[in-house]
Design a protein around this motif. Structure first.
Motif, mmCIF file in Angstrom:
data_model
loop_
_atom_site.group_PDB
_atom_site.id
_atom_site.type_symbol
_atom_site.label_atom_id
_atom_site.label_comp_id
_atom_site.label_asym_id
_atom_site.label_seq_id
_atom_site.Cartn_x
_atom_site.Cartn_y
_atom_site.Cartn_z
ATOM 1 N N SER A 1 -7.235 7.367 -5.081
ATOM 2 C CA SER A 1 -6.652 6.148 -5.956
ATOM 3 C C SER A 1 -7.658 5.630 -5.486
ATOM 4 N N LEU B 1 0.728 -1.208 -0.193
ATOM 5 C CA LEU B 1 0.204 0.135 0.062
ATOM 6 C C LEU B 1 0.507 1.432 -0.043
ATOM 7 N N GLU C 1 -0.705 -7.283 -10.867
ATOM 8 C CA GLU C 1 0.060 -6.381 -10.708
ATOM 9 C C GLU C 1 0.980 -7.045 -9.379
ATOM 10 N N ILE D 1 -3.777 8.092 -1.526
ATOM 11 C CA ILE D 1 -3.719 6.894 -1.430
ATOM 12 C C ILE D 1 -5.004 6.063 -1.441
ATOM 13 N N HIS E 1 2.003 2.457 -3.443
ATOM 14 C CA HIS E 1 1.769 2.344 -4.082
ATOM 15 C C HIS E 1 1.571 3.478 -6.149
ATOM 16 N N ALA F 1 -7.599 3.081 -3.016
ATOM 17 C CA ALA F 1 -6.585 1.969 -2.935
ATOM 18 C C ALA F 1 -7.370 1.541 -1.709
ATOM 19 N N ARG F 2 -7.132 -0.097 -1.435
ATOM 20 C CA ARG F 2 -7.914 -1.071 -0.352
ATOM 21 C C ARG F 2 -6.957 -1.892 0.249
ATOM 22 N N ARG G 1 4.751 -4.483 -8.219
ATOM 23 C CA ARG G 1 4.624 -3.705 -6.496
ATOM 24 C C ARG G 1 5.578 -3.853 -5.563
ATOM 25 N N PRO H 1 -2.332 -7.045 -4.034
ATOM 26 C CA PRO H 1 -2.192 -6.437 -5.020
ATOM 27 C C PRO H 1 -3.068 -7.820 -5.282
#
Length: 416
Positions: free
Chosen positions: A170, A118, A181, A167, A121, A172-173, A185, A177
């Motif tokens: 975006s 995370l 991805e 973040i 990211h 993002a959860r 990452r 990933p």
């Protein structure tokens, strides 16, 4: 305020676990991260005085949850809309009800890797990835990170804040990933840890050659990553590279703080435990994993570590490894190091020939390391005048005071 080393280590270990629990329960990474930082600060004040609680993770989780609850209550007080009040009341209820499986089986839920993904990211710049990783996963305060990178606290606070906002924007959860991805990452995670280590090993600016706090944190996080991904060759390679490189730390400068190059170091000062561990890691990894850039760099470091004296160094093996590295992951810094190896095998003129194209590379044309390596090879070739001018040029362009003093001393030696 001085925090005992044992307490500081414990807090850094627990920071990603507590943050992961909060984000998993409530989302809102930015708010949860702020709450965890406040809990870490409270622990740093109270634990040295009152003792470490019986359940330190539960203590941090309780304090962070309270901070989060207080924050949401404050937000609710500033907003009069009925829907917002209802939403935040529901959040308060959740925040005050611990998830039993998180506290009952903490060893089953290690969120370090998810947090690293995370914090790295792709929406973030490398500098923001570094800052957020050190704060959220490393447990460092904004003040500590700012001090490490020699920037004002306000500047680092803005960098961390912008990273958290990106973040959030975006979408993002807090989850690993998707498979397509993951490799990319993970490369970003490894690169961030590599950047942190390099900044600690050779500070890019300021009065100190090294920042042991940053190298130690990079190694700690690399160890944590290796525990989570023991079957990834590049993770093993990066940890091995850090250990083999850090092993030379005590021999890299004298009592006067002046930099001592590898060929002039007292090798009895090298840390044999780190060398043995790093060598074992990379030897094992290369038997089952296709070689990657970090593994090749670690292998090169291991060859240097094997030599009891500079003249015992197997430069042909190092050159072969650099040539493989330049094909696998070409970049100007690899070429720079390859040129030194070429000079040691085929003579300084061959090394200088390899350097010439870098002068036209915008990434390197004004970099002090290019001038410094060129100066070294010119000195080996016997061209004292040209070497002196190259050392002086390198000294003018570096922002590291110890490196500048070293380069100036090399230039001065050639005027005698």
């Amino acid at each position: 305020m001085t925090v005992p080393a044992a307490v500081e280590d414990l807090l850094r270990t627990l920071a990603p676990q507590v943050l992961g629990t909060l984000v998993r329960r409530h989302g809102a990474f930015d708010a949860c991260e702020d709450a965890v930082q406040e809990a870490l600060l409270a622990a740093a004040v109270q634990w040295p005085q009152d003792g470490v609680p019986e359940n330190p993770r539960g203590w941090l989780l309780t304090v962070a949850t309270r901070r989060l609850t207080d924050q949401w209550r404050s937000e609710r007080a500033r907003r009069d809309r009925e829907a917002a009040v209802f939403t935040r009341e529901r959040r308060d209820e959740t925040a005050q009800t611990p998830a039993p499986d998180d506290d009952a089986r903490p060893a089953d839920r290690d969120d370090t890797l998810t947090l690293l993904f995370l914090c790295c990211h792709p929406a973030l710049s490398p500098s923001s990835q570094v800052a957020l990783t050190l704060r959220a996963v490393g447990g460092l305060t904004t003040v500590q990170i700012a001090r490490a990178f020699l920037v004002p606290e306000a500047t680092m606070a803005q960098r961390v804040s912008r990273a958290k906002q990106k973040i959030k924007a975006s979408g993002a959860r807090f989850a690993p990933p998707p498979p397509d991805e993951r490799d990319e990452r993970l490369r970003a995670v490894l690169h961030v840890l590599y950047l942190v280590f390099n900044e600690g090993y050779t500070a890019s600016s300021g009065p100190d050659l090294q920042r042991a706090d940053l190298t130690a944190e990079a190694i700690r996080l690399a160890r944590a990553l290796h525990r989570l991904l023991p079957d990834d060759g590049e993770v093993s390679g990066l940890l091995a590279l850090m250990l083999l490189t850090d092993a030379r730390r005590a021999a890299r400068s004298g009592d006067d703080g002046l930099l001592i190059p590898l060929t002039e170091q007292d090798r009895t000062l090298w840390n044999r435990d780190e060398i043995d561990e790093g060598t074992a890691l990379i030897t094992d990894a290369l038997t089952w994993s296709p070689p990657g850039p970090y593994q090749l760099q670690a292998a090169i470091a291991a060859v240097h570590a094997e030599a009891a004296r500079p003249e015992d160094t197997d430069w042909r093996q190092i050159l072969a490894l650099y040539r493989l590295l330049s094909r696998l992951a070409p970049n100007p810094m690899v070429t720079l190091n390859e040129a030194v190896a070429v000079a040691m095998v085929d003579g300084p003129s061959a090394g200088l020939d390899l350097l010439r194209p870098l002068a036209a590379d915008d990434r390197m044309s004004g970099h002090h390391r290019l001038a410094a390596v060129r100066a070294h090879l010119l000195e080996l070739a016997g061209d004292a005048g040209a070497a002196r001018e190259a050392y002086r040029r390198a000294a003018r362009t570096t922002t590291s005071l110890p490196e500048r003093r070293y380069l100036e001393s090399r230039a001065a030696r050639l005027t005698r």
